[in-house]
Each structure stands twice: as C-alpha cells, then as structure tokens.
Design a protein around this motif. Structure first.
Motif, mmCIF file in Angstrom:
data_model
loop_
_atom_site.group_PDB
_atom_site.id
_atom_site.type_symbol
_atom_site.label_atom_id
_atom_site.label_comp_id
_atom_site.label_asym_id
_atom_site.label_seq_id
_atom_site.Cartn_x
_atom_site.Cartn_y
_atom_site.Cartn_z
ATOM 1 N N TYR A 56 0.859 -1.177 0.000
ATOM 2 C CA TYR A 56 0.000 0.000 0.000
ATOM 3 C C TYR A 56 0.903 1.238 0.000
ATOM 4 C CZ TYR A 56 -4.376 -2.433 1.275
ATOM 5 O OH TYR A 56 -5.502 -3.228 1.280
ATOM 6 N N LEU A 57 0.705 2.146 -0.963
ATOM 7 C CA LEU A 57 1.541 3.332 -1.075
ATOM 8 C C LEU A 57 0.710 4.609 -1.024
ATOM 9 C CD1 LEU A 57 3.985 2.335 -3.985
ATOM 10 C CD2 LEU A 57 4.189 1.869 -1.530
ATOM 11 N N HIS A 58 1.296 5.645 -0.455
ATOM 12 C CA HIS A 58 0.679 6.968 -0.484
ATOM 13 C C HIS A 58 0.699 7.533 -1.898
ATOM 14 C CE1 HIS A 58 0.560 11.372 -0.182
ATOM 15 N NE2 HIS A 58 -0.135 11.197 0.934
ATOM 16 N N GLY A 59 1.848 7.462 -2.546
ATOM 17 C CA GLY A 59 1.963 7.825 -3.943
ATOM 18 C C GLY A 59 2.348 9.260 -4.241
ATOM 19 N N ASP A 60 2.363 10.117 -3.221
ATOM 20 C CA ASP A 60 2.745 11.527 -3.429
ATOM 21 C C ASP A 60 3.311 12.071 -2.128
ATOM 22 O OD1 ASP A 60 3.099 14.025 -4.501
ATOM 23 O OD2 ASP A 60 0.979 14.539 -4.635
ATOM 24 N N LEU A 61 4.282 11.352 -1.580
ATOM 25 C CA LEU A 61 4.715 11.591 -0.199
ATOM 26 C C LEU A 61 5.857 12.595 -0.122
ATOM 27 C CD1 LEU A 61 4.012 10.813 2.659
ATOM 28 C CD2 LEU A 61 5.615 8.915 2.501
ATOM 29 N N TRP A 62 5.517 13.865 -0.327
ATOM 30 C CA TRP A 62 6.480 14.932 -0.076
ATOM 31 C C TRP A 62 6.146 15.574 1.273
ATOM 32 C CZ3 TRP A 62 5.379 20.413 -0.357
ATOM 33 C CH2 TRP A 62 4.052 20.722 -0.662
ATOM 34 N N GLY A 63 6.974 16.508 1.702
ATOM 35 C CA GLY A 63 6.843 17.046 3.053
ATOM 36 C C GLY A 63 5.552 17.771 3.336
ATOM 37 N N GLY A 64 4.864 18.262 2.280
ATOM 38 C CA GLY A 64 3.600 18.954 2.487
ATOM 39 C C GLY A 64 2.406 18.042 2.613
ATOM 40 N N ASN A 65 2.603 16.736 2.453
ATOM 41 C CA ASN A 65 1.479 15.808 2.474
ATOM 42 C C ASN A 65 1.403 14.963 3.740
ATOM 43 O OD1 ASN A 65 0.269 16.694 0.181
ATOM 44 N ND2 ASN A 65 1.023 15.064 -1.149
ATOM 45 N N TRP A 66 1.959 15.503 4.810
ATOM 46 C CA TRP A 66 1.639 14.968 6.127
ATOM 47 C C TRP A 66 1.541 16.132 7.097
ATOM 48 C CZ3 TRP A 66 4.624 14.919 10.728
ATOM 49 C CH2 TRP A 66 5.942 15.368 10.604
ATOM 50 N N ILE A 67 0.687 15.974 8.097
ATOM 51 C CA ILE A 67 0.428 17.026 9.080
ATOM 52 C C ILE A 67 0.451 16.423 10.472
ATOM 53 C CG2 ILE A 67 -0.889 18.485 7.495
ATOM 54 C CD1 ILE A 67 -3.454 17.335 8.695
ATOM 55 N N VAL A 68 0.354 17.280 11.459
ATOM 56 C CA VAL A 68 0.436 16.836 12.855
ATOM 57 C C VAL A 68 -0.898 17.077 13.548
ATOM 58 C CG1 VAL A 68 1.662 17.098 15.035
ATOM 59 C CG2 VAL A 68 2.876 17.426 12.872
ATOM 60 N N GLY A 69 -1.365 16.054 14.262
ATOM 61 C CA GLY A 69 -2.587 16.150 15.037
ATOM 62 C C GLY A 69 -2.303 16.285 16.520
ATOM 63 N N LYS A 70 -3.318 16.014 17.316
ATOM 64 C CA LYS A 70 -3.187 16.123 18.769
ATOM 65 C C LYS A 70 -2.093 15.193 19.287
ATOM 66 C CE LYS A 70 -8.039 17.383 19.517
ATOM 67 N NZ LYS A 70 -9.338 16.971 20.118
ATOM 68 N N GLN A 71 -1.399 15.657 20.305
ATOM 69 C CA GLN A 71 -0.330 14.910 20.964
ATOM 70 C C GLN A 71 0.795 14.537 20.000
ATOM 71 O OE1 GLN A 71 -2.640 11.693 22.713
ATOM 72 N NE2 GLN A 71 -2.824 12.815 24.647
ATOM 73 N N GLY A 72 0.942 15.339 18.929
ATOM 74 C CA GLY A 72 2.043 15.137 18.010
ATOM 75 C C GLY A 72 1.904 13.956 17.076
ATOM 76 N N VAL A 73 0.700 13.419 16.938
ATOM 77 C CA VAL A 73 0.481 12.243 16.090
ATOM 78 C C VAL A 73 0.501 12.654 14.615
ATOM 79 C CG1 VAL A 73 -1.193 10.470 15.422
ATOM 80 C CG2 VAL A 73 -0.822 11.015 17.840
ATOM 81 N N PRO A 74 1.282 11.961 13.761
ATOM 82 C CA PRO A 74 1.343 12.308 12.340
ATOM 83 C C PRO A 74 0.141 11.750 11.568
ATOM 84 C CG PRO A 74 2.823 10.496 12.779
ATOM 85 C CD PRO A 74 2.257 10.896 14.113
ATOM 86 N N TYR A 75 -0.317 12.536 10.592
ATOM 87 C CA TYR A 75 -1.409 12.142 9.695
ATOM 88 C C TYR A 75 -0.939 12.284 8.253
ATOM 89 C CZ TYR A 75 -5.082 12.449 13.338
ATOM 90 O OH TYR A 75 -5.883 12.255 14.446
ATOM 91 N N LEU A 76 -1.258 11.325 7.407
ATOM 92 C CA LEU A 76 -1.033 11.452 5.976
ATOM 93 C C LEU A 76 -2.232 12.128 5.321
ATOM 94 C CD1 LEU A 76 0.512 8.002 4.943
ATOM 95 C CD2 LEU A 76 1.677 10.090 5.673
ATOM 96 N N ILE A 77 -1.973 12.981 4.342
ATOM 97 C CA ILE A 77 -3.035 13.653 3.599
ATOM 98 C C ILE A 77 -2.726 13.598 2.100
ATOM 99 C CG2 ILE A 77 -3.660 15.199 5.516
ATOM 100 C CD1 ILE A 77 -2.055 17.414 4.065
ATOM 101 N N ASP A 78 -3.712 13.938 1.282
ATOM 102 C CA ASP A 78 -3.560 14.109 -0.180
ATOM 103 C C ASP A 78 -2.870 12.940 -0.878
ATOM 104 O OD1 ASP A 78 -4.762 16.549 0.155
ATOM 105 O OD2 ASP A 78 -2.916 17.699 0.028
ATOM 106 N N PRO A 79 -3.337 11.716 -0.684
ATOM 107 C CA PRO A 79 -2.684 10.588 -1.353
ATOM 108 C C PRO A 79 -3.002 10.530 -2.844
ATOM 109 C CG PRO A 79 -4.648 9.833 -0.225
ATOM 110 C CD PRO A 79 -4.482 11.285 0.142
ATOM 111 N N SER A 80 -2.103 9.896 -3.585
ATOM 112 C CA SER A 80 -2.357 9.466 -4.963
ATOM 113 C C SER A 80 -2.127 7.957 -4.952
ATOM 114 C CB SER A 80 -1.418 10.166 -5.947
ATOM 115 O OG SER A 80 -1.673 9.760 -7.270
#
Length: 288
Positions: free
Chosen positions: A190-214
């Motif tokens: 399973y791949l994100h497909g567009d994993l540059w630095g702008g396509n992950w963000i930080v949620g509560k308690q510093g948990v990372p989230y992936l966004i904007d997949p291809s």
C-alpha cells in the motif's frame, strides 16, 4: 460561503449550524476552508473545476490507508464530484510536533507498507497534482512502473515540448534497460503515492497524519524515494523506518530512477526549471 458550507454539511448528515468559516492553506489546486460549528471543526476542499472523480479518488485513497490501521489520516466525512458540487469534507486535524512525531511517522509508514495488495497499480486512473495518472493492474512492478509511470510522463513531455533531442533519446534508452536496476520480485505494498513534506500534518499529541494521497500498490521504496527529492524528512524518520521495515539492497540503485518520475511530473507541470535534475539522473545511469 456559510450557506454553501451549511448545505455541504447537511448533505453529509451534519445538522449543526455553521458559525464560522475562513480560507486556509491547502495546496495550490483547490480552495480550502476551516469550517466550524459549535461542536466540531471541518476541513473542506472546494473546486468547481476539479476533474471528474478528483475528490472521489482522494477519499478512496484516504480510506484505503485508514483500512490498514497503521497510520492516521483525517476521517472522510463527505465528498462529491457532481457538476457544481465538487468538494471533500474531512475532519479538522491540528496539533504540534513533539520529539516523537518523526519517529512515529517513520514507524507507522513502515507498518503501512507491510500491507499488501494482490497486484501492482490501481483500478482507476488517479492524479499527481493536476496531471492524470493512468493506471491498471500488473503482476510486474517493473512493467507497471515503466509503462504507466515513466512512459506516460515521457509521452506528455514530448507533447508539451519539454522532452526532446538527447533527453528523449536517453529516457527511451532508460525505459528499455530498467531491469538493470529494478528487480522483478517486488511485493505490491500500500503506497501513499505523493509523499512529499507537504502531504503529512500533525494532530493532537504530536500524532502524524497522511493527507492528499495518490494511492497505488507498488514498491514501497517508491514512496521513500520521493521523501528524499526535496530533503525535508528528518534523520529520526528514516531511522525509525529502517528499524521497523529495513530497506532492500537494491534501493540505492533504484532510488534515482524512482525520483525521476516525480521530477518528470514537475518538468511537465512547471517547465524547464526541473530539466537539469532530470538530465542529471539520466546521466547517472547512462553517462553523458
């Protein structure tokens, strides 16, 4: 805009009244907004000119990543690609990095990559930026990457007059010799497909989230190679990934040819400013 957002939320089954909305950064393609009710916050992307299935595909990618139960993505609330109603509603995610954020990102991406599809590719054509990315399912990652990824960008570059002459000749040579650097026996992660630095963000308690997949299924090193194109991921991230799911020996040899795809995309989107980087990779493999 409040009335429009109220309508979108009602369509999603949210009956609360919108009390505030404001434009936020969310990429260069869509309008993006923070929309608030008394009880919740939402992130809404809106683009009346979005291509067909644009938001449907993003929602599918987020849901497929979420199905692995490995790394966080924003919950998909609602989406539509109907004419005049092209939008995506997600949960609002915000937080601050901690000392563990980059480590968690590396560990959880590695855990996601341990989930496998049956074949390489994807059932539907997706998007990389605003460029449509033709897909299909292949038993061979090498064939998929050559025919659906590199060849597609080569053909587009010829049409847009950014690939010609020696650059075109070398790309065609590289496509014929890919088996020198990419092995056949690769599992379809399973791949994100567009994993540059702008396509992950930080949620509560510093948990990372992936966004904007291809989203696609393919060689996990393809995701990793793109994280290194612009050099914004930390040493902690790579150490954590290696400690969870070590990279294979061939990654050193194939990393530049995986990065080539993203550089060709940028060449086709933004022009000759990316030409020297494309040429440098071609020279690395084929000489001057």
């Amino acid at each position: 805009m409040k009335q429009r957002f109220q309508k979108l939320l009602q369509q999603a089954g949210v009956k609360e009244k919108v009390i505030n909305s404001k434009r936020v950064t969310g990429g260069s393609i869509n309008e993006a907004y923070l929309v608030e009710t008394k009880q919740q916050k939402f992130f809404i992307k809106y683009n009346e000119a979005a291509p067909n299935h644009f938001f449907t595909l993003e929602a599918m990618g987020l849901q497929l990543i979420q199905s692995t139960n490995t790394i966080h993505v924003p919950d998909v609330i609602s989406y539509s690609d109907e004419q005049d109603e092209r939008f995506l509603v997600l949960e609002w995610v915000s937080g601050n990095k901690t000392q563990q954020t980059d480590t968690l990102l590396g560990e959880r991406l590695a855990a996601m990559h341990q989930n496998m599809g049956e074949q390489h590719g994807f059932a539907k054509s997706t998007f990389i930026g605003t460029l449509q990315q033709p897909n299909g399912f292949y038993d061979s990652w090498l064939e998929y990457y050559r025919d659906r990824r590199l060849l597609t960008q080569l053909q587009l570059g010829v049409e847009r007059n950014v690939i010609s002459g020696k650059r075109r000749e070398k790309l065609e040579q590289l496509l014929m010799q890919l088996d020198r650097w990419i092995p056949e026996d690769i599992s379809p992660s399973y791949l994100h497909g567009d994993l540059w630095g702008g396509n992950w963000i930080v949620g509560k308690q510093g948990v990372p989230y992936l966004i904007d997949p291809s989203f696609l299924y393919g060689d996990r090193h393809f995701d990793l190679a793109f994280t290194e194109v612009f050099g914004v991921f930390s040493k902690k991230f790579y150490e954590a990934y290696e400690g969870t799911f070590p990279t294979k020996n061939y990654y050193r040899d194939c990393k530049p040819v995986y990065q080539l795809y993203y550089l060709l995309v940028h060449l086709n989107l933004f022009g000759e400013v990316y030409g020297p980087e494309v040429d440098a990779i071609l020279s690395y493999y084929l000489g001057n």
